[in-house]
Design an enzyme around this catalytic site. Sequence first.
Site, PDB file in Angstrom:
ATOM      1  CG  ASP A 308      22.811  35.025 109.014  1.00 13.44           C
ATOM      2  OD1 ASP A 308      23.577  35.675 108.296  1.00 13.44           O
ATOM      3  OD2 ASP A 308      22.385  35.429 110.103  1.00 13.44           O
ATOM      4  CG  ASP A 507      19.522  35.588 113.605  1.00 14.78           C
ATOM      5  OD1 ASP A 507      20.114  35.854 112.541  1.00 14.78           O
ATOM      6  OD2 ASP A 507      19.798  36.116 114.688  1.00 14.78           O
ATOM      7  CG  ASP A 511      19.101  35.891 107.668  1.00 16.82           C
ATOM      8  OD1 ASP A 511      19.965  36.125 106.817  1.00 16.82           O
ATOM      9  OD2 ASP A 511      19.331  35.841 108.884  1.00 16.82           O
TER      10      ASP A 511
END
Length: 762
Positions: A308, A507, A511
């Site tokens: 990410d 995080d 996600d």
Amino acid sequence: MRYIARSLNVFLLGVSTATLVAGLGCWVAGLAEAARVLWLAGTLPVLAALAASIASALRRREAGVDILAALAIVFALLLNERLIAAVIALMLASGRTLEDFARARARSEMTALLSHAPREAKRFDAGEWCAIALDQIAAGDQLLVRHGEVVPVDGTLNGAAELDESTLTGESHICARASGEVIRSGVVNVGPPFEMIASTTAANSTYAGIVRMVETAQRGRSPAARLADRYALGFVACAMLFAVVTWIASGEAVRALAVLVVATPCPLILAVPVAIVSGMSRCARRGVLVKDGGALEQLATARTLFFDKTGTLTGGHARLVAIETDPADTPQRVLRIAASLAQASGHVMSEAVTSEAHARHLELSVPQGVRETAGAGVQGTVDGHAVAIGSFEFVCTTAPAAPWSERLLRRVAYEGASAVFVSEDGAMTGAIQMADRIRTDAPRALRLLRREGVERIVMLTGDRADVAETVGAILQVDAVRAGQTPAGKLAAINEAKHDGCVMMVGDGVNDAPALATADVGIAMGARGAAASSEAADVILLVDRLDRLAEARRVAQRTRRIAIQSVYTGMGLSLVAMGFAAIGVFPPLAGAVLQEFIDVVAIANALRALRDPAGSGGSLPPDSAAELTREHTQLEPVIEQIRQLADELPGLPATTVKGRLADLGALLKQQLIPHEAHDDAQVYPQIAPLLGGDDPLASMSAMHREIFHVTRTLARMATDMPADGPDSDWRREIQRLLYGLYAVVRLHCAQEDELFHALDDRA
């Protein structure tokens, strides 16, 4: 349950040792029958425990080599070889006790997490502090944490605190936290008592989640252990067949017994689990929690890595990049005015502007008559002046566009950044360029991961394509997928899994599905969402992305040691079985040899606890933080270099000399002393940590270039006639200014990355 098993193994070891020694004493004294009775008495409890263990394993549909130990004991008793049966029983009991010790040693870091869990809290009720159970804490409760106590839940500080966060991060140094900062459960108060406001219940706090993960990790069986069981199943069949063939070929049952003895117990069931748990414990010591052995093994073998962007590869919050102002104004004043008004806004960009002003120790004023337009900007009065901050469109409703605004908007678009424009009394006075900067450790982390065998790195983000492509190009990832929804991230992970094992790092809550779907989900647990941590297989408890590369290195080494233990243990046992079959090793000698093999295999497995690279030391305390503070203080100086370069073509010729001289004096007062101190004092301290004859030669060369360009600009200002430079001279000055700006920016970024890498406590 594990404590009962350990106690039983210690008891069996004591019984088998005592009866064997007593039996030998009776034998020497001529009491042969008493010796035989004692040996039988010491063997039967071990045989009973062994039978129970085999039955339990069969119910779980697990195979093992315990059956060989049972067969060897029964066969020895049938042959009336009670001494040999007693020695095998002692060998088995000592092997199990040795395994318990090795596992406890390997689990030490994870077990410390469990024993560290708080039991109660002090809550303010009815005018007094009352001790309550953790499950009674609710969000909003006012709690007291005294010296030496563990923070019971996540929350916000009501005052300054000194904390030992080593339980979560693995770093044994004291962290000073200010009032209003968020703290996590599980850290220890090493300073005066402080008050805090709980933000969640104990069950939903950081530490409770970590404890649950550790308990799951300690219960789990890794694929390597199951792989060892599969090897063991074939090994049992091979050993039994070998014993039968030996008996038939030699006609001596005692040789078949010797074969069974040296094959029992195989290091497969001892060394492999110890190696895996040792690797997990080693990771935990470095602030990386691996939930189970399977995740550790897949972490070692995965070749594709998804990241990410926001909060993972970048800092997750806007940071000041540059301040654009009119020639008659200064960046510091524009920032102070903007931050004074931004104090009254809760917008994330306003908070970022205020934080930067505090970092530069600017004294802010109290705004009056504040009016906020959601998503656009804020207006109000600061020090008697009408001020507006916000987007370009919003500020243009209060003031005409400045000549430099078009250039800034173009630069912001190219760099994938954003800007907070500022107007004062109907004039656009400046703009603060903000960006979510790439994490200091991200470039190094990706380099190390590639060195550790990661072949493909892909960035998944919901951000705009231009912003994502900029970050991807800087970090040199292999592919960028922008505008991704949680469903899109999930689809990308599933597609990549067809080509092999996949890792995903994230995080946020969005996600969590991708983390749960990936073969190895890795959560930034130091400041990420609880949902992502619960869904992940690996949690980074310390806010350092480069620890992932370290964990992968540990995982690869652990896997090598586990496989090495499998083949070494089997190989040594097979060789010993061959010698036993031809009569070289009688059963008694074989038992002693097999015990030696067990010790060697377990000792080899415990190597996974050690750091293969060793430690070259670390920076002096707070040196990295001090460097960061110094670089923050230099930001206004660096900005003025670029600002003068931008303005130079349009400046009146008669003002160039004075502006250049003023900048030269500023550089001489602030930039040059900083770089000279680094070169003379700081670099010699950190050079030994890097190794080599002159590891910082290239960094010192950048210092020399900064000194050279600064001196050249100063001489040009001195030699310039009062009526100003000609066009060629002006272009040369601009070239030097842009060059100096680029060199200083690059040099500061290099120092930040270097110090962050060396600061093992960060």
